[in-house]
Design a protein around this motif. Structure first.
Motif: not given
Lengths: 285, 368
Positions: B97-101, B114-116, B137-155
């Motif tokens: 999750i911290a990767f993008g930041l 941000g990660v927390d 599988g469901g947890q991985r999906q949630r990690v993927a969503i968190a990893r993307a959203l932590v960067n506050r993307p516009q889309v």
């Protein structure tokens, strides 16, 4: 299945490789070490009884710079090979199946000609009258009177040349299994191409890096032909000395002691790294 | 802002195939939008062009007024949740999750908070130190969503976000995704081939076929008033009939002669001329079955038929009814069956009827 019978099964599966390793690696290594404690006889064999005299002989400070040169040349060769092999493995795993076959063939083709002939080829290439030297002089990349042969850098160059395929092949095997979608993910998260490569691809082929390093490093340690043929008199490696003790001096115990010393010089640091990794991993869990 | 994400006449050609063919779309800020279509319809290519992994051969892509067509993926204000999640296997959940930041070199303290915060949002705080391989599988999906959203993307782009999950988890994640979207308010673009997923996740859906957008509409409109036969058949089930326009009445009503069925009265979105060959669509559940002829007021579109086959689904029953050369699918809830005392059996004669508003004129595929 009970725990006991599973253990038996595992032993059965491990047995062939274990037997192979014991027969052709552990036992010969032990024989070498045992020989170091036997007296030399005048015919070039080993005499009766046991002695510690050889061990005292090899503590001669003359060996220290040679051991050091052996280690740093092997280490430098390993680093250069990895640096060159990483991008090659990366590209090979990305190109199409056909191109991949062609590249693999190109990497393996040099093995079709004899090792010694290839070293001789380098010798004539780098000879003061050789084509490579002349070309470099013509391009004004080196001065007129430059000597490319008989130099420790030449030894390094030829070591890298001979070991590079052994670095590429394990890395390619690892890169082939790498999920390149991860690089898209890294780019998506703000990593440029270079950082995606170093932060995601390199850790992703970690196992390949380790096997390539071990392969190259260990092969370099035993080299004696290359320093002898393209290096100068002060570029000897420990392998040269061992060969000299076996073939010229016909002193097997002395050669064995040197070989055993080299083994220790490599195995002890490796053991420390492995133990440290095991310990570190347990702690982090 | 109504045109936050703008896809402006975008095309992408692979070899001889127009994977995306002159597509134009606008998505509002904060909207949940879906690209829906069968595999090979170009929806994934379009997503990859928005993310920056493919360059359009022509056209522009804008986010918040900024032209991002030429930007590499790392410089776009867009993040992606990949179909297989593409989590970094060598990093812990926290480090993923911290990767993008870290890539954007944010201060240590900001990365930590941000990660927390993201771990809390996706309820994975207690798994922060685990590796992706140790998660479900469901947890991985949630990690993927968190990893993307932590960067506050516009889309936020989500490529088949539920495809890798089993049915039960999928239904749970549907609600979870809706909740996350509501909480963060970011524009979500889903790519999916599953109409049910698209309908329950999105404010609007673009139905794609063969590189083109067939229709962009709310889920209700797509279902009730599909423009094309492709949309009608891709979203839900539909009966199709071909006929000739007999007379064009006021307010879009058209009387159509359908061989073997008489001349039903239906509704059309577009202009129709007399004698034009048309295609009609009626949803199975809009057809009412009765044993007796329906009363005069409801009998505008009433036809006789014979029950060929039926299947009981608990909440409803499906009937296949033969009327001349036609095979018509009808769906009834038990309680609604008129009279209530009997269900039509196999071989029974029944009357089918539907309200003129439920019969729609649709364009044929390829006419778009």
């Amino acid at each position: 299945m009970s725990k006991e019978s599973r253990t038996v099964g595992q032993w059965l599966l491990t047995f062939p490789s274990l037997a192979w390793l014991s027969l052709f690696f552990v036992i010969p290594a032990l024989l070498v070490i045992i020989t170091a404690f036997r007296p030399a006889d005048l015919q070039g064999g080993v005499g009766p009884g046991w002695t510690l005299a050889t061990l005292r002989e090899v503590q001669d400070p003359v060996y220290l710079p040679i051991l050091w040169r052996t280690l740093w040349l092997s280490g430098a060769t390993t680093l250069v090979c990895l640096a060159l092999a990483l991008p090659v493995a990366f590209q090979m795993a990305r190109v199409g199946q056909r191109m991949r076959q062609v590249l693999l063939l190109l990497i393996v083709i040099p093995f079709l000609s004899n090792f010694l002939i290839r070293i001789f080829a380098w010798k004539s290439l780098l000879h003061p009258e050789g084509p490579l030297t002349k070309l470099l002089i013509w391009l004004h990349l080196i001065p007129e009177n430059a000597v490319l042969l008989n130099h420790v850098g030449t030894v390094l160059l030829v070591l890298v040349y001979t070991q590079l395929p052994f670095a590429i092949l394990p890395l390619y095997a690892a890169a082939e299994k790498f999920d390149f979608g991860l690089l898209d993910a890294a780019r998506d998260l703000g990593a440029g191409p270079w950082r995606a490569f170093s932060k995601v691809f390199v850790p992703g082929v970690r196992r390949g890096l380790i096997s390539s390093s071990v392969m190259v490093f260990v092969c370099c340690l035993g080299q004696y032909v290359i320093p002898q043929m393209v290096g100068g008199t002060s570029d000897e490696m420990l392998g040269s000395k061992i060969a000299q003790r076996v073939f010229s001096d016909r002193n097997l115990p002395h050669a064995s002691a040197l070989a055993g010393g080299l083994m220790l010089a490599v195995l002890v640091p490796m053991l420390i790294v492995v133990l440290w990794q095991q310990f570190g991993r347990k702690e982090s869990e | 802002m109504d045109d936050f994400l703008v896809i402006d006449h975008v095309s992408k050609i692979f070899g001889a195939q127009r994977a995306v063919d002159d597509v134009s779309l606008t998505v509002a800020q904060g909207e949940a939008f879906s690209l829906l279509g069968p595999s090979g319809c170009g929806k994934t290519t379009l997503l990859r062009m928005i993310a920056g992994f493919e360059r359009p051969d022509s056209g522009r892509i804008l986010v918040g007024g900024q032209d991002i067509t030429a930007l590499p993926p790392e410089l776009r204000p867009v993040n992606t949740v990949f179909q297989n999640y593409a989590l970094f296997p060598h990093l812990s959940v926290w480090d993923n999750i911290a990767f993008g930041l870290r890539m954007s070199r944010r201060p240590r303290e900001e990365i930590r908070s941000g990660v927390d915060r993201m771990l809390e949002l996706v309820r994975l705080s207690e798994h922060a130190r685990k590796r992706p391989a140790q998660l479900s599988g469901g947890q991985r999906q949630r990690v993927a969503i968190a990893r993307a959203l932590v960067n506050r993307p516009q889309v936020l782009l989500l490529d088949e976000p539920l495809a890798a999950l089993d049915l039960k988890l999928r239904q749970h994640m549907l609600m979870e995704l809706n909740a996350i979207h509501e909480k963060v308010g970011t524009t979500f673009i889903y790519v999916t081939h599953d109409q049910g997923e698209a309908m329950s996740l999105s404010d609007r859906i673009a139905v794609m076929n063969a590189g083109k957008v067939e229709q962009v509409d709310s889920p209700e409109h797509l279902y009730e008033t599909p423009n094309t036969s492709f949309v009608a058949s891709f979203i839900g089930d539909a009966n199709f009939f071909t006929g000739v326009a007999l007379e064009v009445l006021h307010e879009g009503y058209v009387r159509v002669l359908v061989e073997g069925l008489g001349s039903p009265l239906v509704l059309s979105n577009g202009a129709v001329t007399v004698n034009e060959v048309l295609r009609l669509m009626v949803r199975p559940e809009k057809i009412i079955l009765t044993l007796a002829r329906p009363l005069s007021g409801e009998s505008v579109n009433a036809f006789r038929g014979v029950v060929e086959d039926m299947a009981y689904f608990g909440s409803h029953t499906r009937y296949r009814i033969r009327a001349g050369e036609h095979r018509i699918l009808a769906q009834m809830q038990r309680s609604r069956f008129s009279g209530g005392e009997i269900n039509p059996a196999r071989g029974a004669e029944v009357w089918m009827s539907f309200h003129p508003d439920e019969g729609r004129v649709v364009r044929l595929e390829g006419e778009v």
